[in-house]
Design an enzyme around this catalytic site. Structure first.
Site, mmCIF file in Angstrom:
data_model
loop_
_atom_site.group_PDB
_atom_site.id
_atom_site.type_symbol
_atom_site.label_atom_id
_atom_site.label_comp_id
_atom_site.label_asym_id
_atom_site.label_seq_id
_atom_site.Cartn_x
_atom_site.Cartn_y
_atom_site.Cartn_z
ATOM 1 N N PRO A 10 0.653 -1.241 -0.188
ATOM 2 C CA PRO A 10 -0.072 -0.088 -0.115
ATOM 3 C C PRO A 10 0.832 1.411 -0.006
ATOM 4 C CG PRO A 10 -0.226 -1.114 2.121
ATOM 5 C CD PRO A 10 0.402 -2.113 1.030
ATOM 6 N N ASN A 11 0.306 2.097 -0.779
ATOM 7 C CA ASN A 11 0.818 3.536 -0.857
ATOM 8 C C ASN A 11 2.053 3.854 -1.594
ATOM 9 O OD1 ASN A 11 -1.094 4.732 0.807
ATOM 10 N ND2 ASN A 11 -0.325 3.802 2.532
ATOM 11 N N ARG A 18 5.605 12.467 -2.296
ATOM 12 C CA ARG A 18 5.898 13.255 -1.040
ATOM 13 C C ARG A 18 6.936 12.422 -0.474
ATOM 14 N NH1 ARG A 18 0.911 11.307 1.499
ATOM 15 N NH2 ARG A 18 1.858 11.797 3.471
ATOM 16 N N TYR A 23 12.058 8.366 0.938
ATOM 17 C CA TYR A 23 11.777 7.155 -0.054
ATOM 18 C C TYR A 23 12.412 7.369 -1.612
ATOM 19 C CZ TYR A 23 8.159 5.734 3.418
ATOM 20 O OH TYR A 23 7.684 5.537 4.414
ATOM 21 N N ASN A 74 7.922 -5.781 -1.368
ATOM 22 C CA ASN A 74 7.894 -4.831 -0.415
ATOM 23 C C ASN A 74 6.559 -4.679 0.213
ATOM 24 O OD1 ASN A 74 7.896 -2.416 0.926
ATOM 25 N ND2 ASN A 74 8.812 -1.167 -0.583
ATOM 26 N N ALA A 77 3.464 -0.991 4.599
ATOM 27 C CA ALA A 77 3.080 -1.117 5.924
ATOM 28 C C ALA A 77 2.461 -2.365 6.525
ATOM 29 C CB ALA A 77 1.809 0.007 6.164
ATOM 30 N N HIS A 80 4.733 -4.496 9.069
ATOM 31 C CA HIS A 80 4.755 -4.345 10.462
ATOM 32 C C HIS A 80 3.568 -5.010 11.165
ATOM 33 C CE1 HIS A 80 8.008 -2.069 9.114
ATOM 34 N NE2 HIS A 80 7.207 -1.123 8.520
ATOM 35 N N ASP A 87 1.233 -15.222 6.566
ATOM 36 C CA ASP A 87 0.942 -16.521 6.171
ATOM 37 C C ASP A 87 0.760 -16.901 4.749
ATOM 38 O OD1 ASP A 87 0.632 -16.877 8.979
ATOM 39 O OD2 ASP A 87 -1.432 -16.561 9.018
ATOM 40 N N GLU A 98 12.657 -9.688 0.647
ATOM 41 C CA GLU A 98 12.175 -8.683 1.363
ATOM 42 C C GLU A 98 12.884 -7.477 0.963
ATOM 43 O OE1 GLU A 98 11.558 -8.734 5.385
ATOM 44 O OE2 GLU A 98 10.603 -7.034 5.737
ATOM 45 N N HIS A 100 12.868 -2.911 1.157
ATOM 46 C CA HIS A 100 12.451 -1.777 1.547
ATOM 47 C C HIS A 100 13.492 -0.596 0.903
ATOM 48 C CE1 HIS A 100 9.605 -3.783 4.387
ATOM 49 N NE2 HIS A 100 10.540 -4.382 4.667
ATOM 50 N N LEU A 101 12.575 0.388 0.552
ATOM 51 C CA LEU A 101 13.218 1.621 0.236
ATOM 52 C C LEU A 101 14.221 2.402 1.437
ATOM 53 C CD1 LEU A 101 10.023 2.841 -1.807
ATOM 54 C CD2 LEU A 101 12.483 2.351 -2.813
ATOM 55 N N SER A 102 13.412 2.688 2.436
ATOM 56 C CA SER A 102 14.044 3.025 3.517
ATOM 57 C C SER A 102 14.528 1.865 4.329
ATOM 58 C CB SER A 102 13.090 3.845 4.351
ATOM 59 O OG SER A 102 12.165 3.130 4.800
ATOM 60 N N ARG A 107 14.103 4.023 11.670
ATOM 61 C CA ARG A 107 12.780 4.858 11.850
ATOM 62 C C ARG A 107 12.078 4.711 13.007
ATOM 63 N NH1 ARG A 107 9.909 4.529 6.401
ATOM 64 N NH2 ARG A 107 8.852 6.556 7.093
HETATM 65 O O1 CA2 Z 1 10.877 1.763 3.089
HETATM 66 C C1 CA2 Z 1 10.215 1.103 2.768
HETATM 67 O O2 CA2 Z 1 10.037 0.784 1.495
HETATM 68 C C2 CA2 Z 1 8.698 0.932 3.452
HETATM 69 O O3 CA2 Z 1 8.392 -0.493 3.131
HETATM 70 C C3 CA2 Z 1 7.562 1.896 2.772
HETATM 71 C C4 CA2 Z 1 6.255 1.870 3.597
HETATM 72 C C5 CA2 Z 1 6.561 1.946 5.010
HETATM 73 O O4 CA2 Z 1 5.480 1.609 5.798
HETATM 74 C C6 CA2 Z 1 7.622 0.720 5.622
HETATM 75 O O5 CA2 Z 1 7.879 1.096 6.829
HETATM 76 C C7 CA2 Z 1 8.903 1.150 4.884
HETATM 77 C C8 CA2 Z 1 5.555 3.166 3.291
HETATM 78 C C9 CA2 Z 1 5.236 3.295 1.878
HETATM 79 C C10 CA2 Z 1 4.540 4.731 1.730
HETATM 80 O O6 CA2 Z 1 5.179 5.276 0.548
HETATM 81 C C11 CA2 Z 1 4.712 6.563 0.187
HETATM 82 C C12 CA2 Z 1 4.999 6.952 -1.014
HETATM 83 C C13 CA2 Z 1 4.959 8.445 -1.073
HETATM 84 C C14 CA2 Z 1 4.583 9.164 0.040
HETATM 85 C C15 CA2 Z 1 4.383 8.643 1.365
HETATM 86 C C16 CA2 Z 1 4.444 7.535 1.682
#
Ligand code: CA2
Length: 142
Positions: A10-11, A18, A23, A74, A77, A80, A87, A98, A100-102, A107
């Site tokens: 998601p997202n 943003r 990211y 990836n 959210a 977590h 599962d 797995e 993650h960008l960050s 964090r």
């Molecule tokens: O660092 C990552 O790739 C994460 O999986 C990104 C998730 C975050 O919940 C994980 O803790 C780490 C969030 C993705 C949300 O992406 C956004 C994109 C644009 C603006 C804000 C958030």
């Protein structure tokens, strides 16, 4: 040609709009393009997908499990807190990397737990879009 699914939670469809400090400035389409370029250079067919819907992601994980398709994943959210995603991912016998960008460990504390790491072959975090390419490289070498 080896097939690899790259699944995004998601997202991540909002990347590049943003929080570029967290990211990066690339959009998810940019990352998809980079993955396709890596695939073309390394005899890998990349099936790149994103959903904001947990049940859609679970369906894709079932598909990967049935076809024994390796995954770069990836879960965003869902990493977590989603036992359902964990599962479903645990049903996959081919390797899951797995990504993650960050780097979630740098964090907020709620990001320090990953329900996915325990069933993944490995985790690559903190390298922005390059996390995906490092994960594809890792799959090549498995
Ligand atoms: O660092 C990552 O790739 C994460 O999986 C990104 C998730 C975050 O919940 C994980 O803790 C780490 C969030 C993705 C949300 O992406 C956004 C994109 C644009 C603006 C804000 C958030």
């Amino acid at each position: 040609m080896r097939k690899v699914m790259v699944l995004n939670g998601p997202n991540l469809d909002k990347l590049g709009t943003r929080e570029p400090d967290v990211y990066g400035a690339l959009t998810l389409s940019d990352i998809e393009q980079l993955c396709h370029e890596f695939g073309a250079a390394n005899d890998m067919e990349i099936d790149f997908r994103q959903s904001n819907d947990e049940s859609v992601l679970i369906g894709w994980l079932h598909e990967a499990a049935e076809n024994k398709t390796p995954l770069v994943f990836n879960p965003a959210a869902f990493t977590h807190y989603s036992v359902a995603i964990r599962d479903a991912a645990a049903m996959c016998s081919a390797p899951i990397i797995e990504v993650h960008l960050s780097n979630p460990i740098k964090r907020e504390e709620f990001r320090h737990t990953s329900l996915i790491s325990g069933i993944a072959h490995g985790t690559i975090s903190g390298f922005g879009a390059n996390s995906y390419l490092l994960a594809l490289r890792a799959l090549l070498n498995l």
